[in-house]
Design an enzyme around this catalytic site. Structure first.
Site, short mmCIF file in Angstrom:
data_model
loop_
_atom_site.label_atom_id
_atom_site.label_comp_id
_atom_site.label_asym_id
_atom_site.label_seq_id
_atom_site.Cartn_x
_atom_site.Cartn_y
_atom_site.Cartn_z
N LYS A 55 30.46 72.42 76.71
CA LYS A 55 31.37 71.82 75.69
C LYS A 55 31.54 72.34 74.52
O LYS A 55 31.00 73.33 74.04
CB LYS A 55 30.34 70.44 75.47
N PRO A 111 27.06 81.02 77.62
CA PRO A 111 26.14 81.95 76.78
C PRO A 111 25.17 81.02 76.22
O PRO A 111 25.13 79.72 76.31
CB PRO A 111 26.88 82.27 75.51
N ALA A 135 24.29 78.93 72.20
CA ALA A 135 25.52 79.08 71.63
C ALA A 135 26.39 78.16 70.97
O ALA A 135 27.07 78.05 70.14
CB ALA A 135 26.64 79.77 72.81
N GLY A 148 25.01 74.56 77.21
CA GLY A 148 24.78 74.99 78.70
C GLY A 148 23.53 74.35 79.48
O GLY A 148 23.46 73.57 80.18
N SER A 177 21.58 71.69 78.32
CA SER A 177 22.03 70.04 78.55
C SER A 177 22.69 69.72 79.61
O SER A 177 22.34 68.96 80.46
CB SER A 177 22.55 69.58 77.26
N ASP A 185 22.08 66.17 74.09
CA ASP A 185 23.35 66.21 74.49
C ASP A 185 23.51 65.82 76.08
O ASP A 185 24.51 65.82 76.69
CB ASP A 185 23.89 67.67 74.30
#
Ligand code: C5P
Length: 292
Positions: free
Chosen positions: A26, A107, A110, A114, A116, A149
């Site tokens: 996201k 990544p 970042a 990712g 979540s 998230d």
């Protein structure tokens, strides 16, 4: 040239006890910090879009235990994926286990969500594997327990989000906005960025500006992240990457989540491709992705 990955559903084969899933990243196109809450979290208002940059996940039913296979050195042994699986078995009372194989394309550390997103995919995947149709509120409550998230990713659609990041205020229209994302090669700790963020020293601009039009006509005025000054102090490269994106033709550039990745908004896919080619030669990792 790297292909543009467009959003699509993962392959499902629950009958055999194996499920292949893809978990999207996201970006926070805009993130405003509105205050510090009594529970220690920060009150947010943020415009979030899933994007076509993915982790791959395979879930296998096993008789017992929770196992994680992942070749990425920065994914901890007790990753959010396993936290999700543990919560699933605890809260549903199902006796069983799962082996999770995680191939990272997003990544780590970042601000691209990712971890979540993987956790949300695992929760939904386990429901599918065991043929369980949990009510949405129950799933969202479990997601919230795993991380701020996770509820957003359980929904999986663009949204204006509030609370600590878990309260979906309204869904946003699909945009197919071409983005180029730059990652400096090392991440930032979300907890550390929030810890250093001081509302009394930083003047958040967000709350003073009321967003009436979305999608905005002026992306430069819209893209904003109140956490950026703190993240830049910790990693000055964030500013350099944004300048590089603007030089490469981005209409606007900003940081996602608590960093360290930044994104540039481009007018067309072709313009984004040209920028990707130019920035691909830099010392940063560059990705092209469309928002949902
Ligand atoms: O919820 P999550 O585990 O992703 O948050 C990681 C850390 O970031 C929290 O422990 C908290 O310190 C900080 N955080 C915050 N306000 C938020 C989200 C996260 O202070 N809205």
């Amino acid at each position: 040239m790297a292909p543009i990955i467009k959003p699509h559903e993962g392959r499902r084969n629950p009958g055999r006890g194996i499920l292949h899933l893809r978990a999207p990243a996201k970006v926070n196109l805009r993130l405003e910090v509105l205050g510090l809450r009594e529970d220690g979290y920060h009150e947010l208002r943020t415009w979030i879009y899933p994007i076509g940059l993915w982790d791959e996940i395979v879930l296998e039913r096993i008789r017992k235990g929770l196992k994680l296979r992942c070749d990425h050195p920065e994914v901890p042994e007790d990753d959010l994926c396993l936290k999700a699986a543990r919560l699933f078995f605890e809260q549903t009372g199902i006796r069983g286990g799962v082996r999770v194989t995680l191939v990272k394309g997003i990544p780590v550390g970042a601000g691209l969500g990712g971890g979540s997103s993987d956790a949300a995919a695992v929760l939904k995947g386990l429901c599918a594997l065991w043929g369980l149709d949990l009510p949405e509120e129950r799933l969202m409550a479990m997601g919230q327990e795993i991380g701020s998230d996770v509820p957003f990713f359980l929904r999986g659609r663009p949204a204006l989000v509030a609370g600590r990041g878990e309260r979906i205020l309204q869904e946003l229209p699909p945009l197919g906005l071409p983005l180029v994302i730059l990652f400096p090669g090392r991440g930032l700790s979300t907890a550390e960025v929030y810890r250093r963020f001081d509302l009394s020293l930083t003047k958040p601009r967000g709350e003073n500006k009321i967003i009436k039009d979305f999608p905005p006509r002026d992306w430069k005025g819209f893209v904003w992240n109140d956490l950026e000054p703190v993240a830049k102090e910790m990693m000055p490269e964030i500013g350099e990457m944004e300048e590089a994106l603007l030089r490469a033709g981005a209409k606007a550039a900003g940081m996602t989540g608590s960093g360290s990745a930044v994104f540039g908004v481009f007018g067309t896919e072709e313009e984004a491709r040209v920028a990707l080619r130019a920035l691909g030669a830099s010392r940063w990792k560059a990705y092209l992705a469309l928002t949902f």
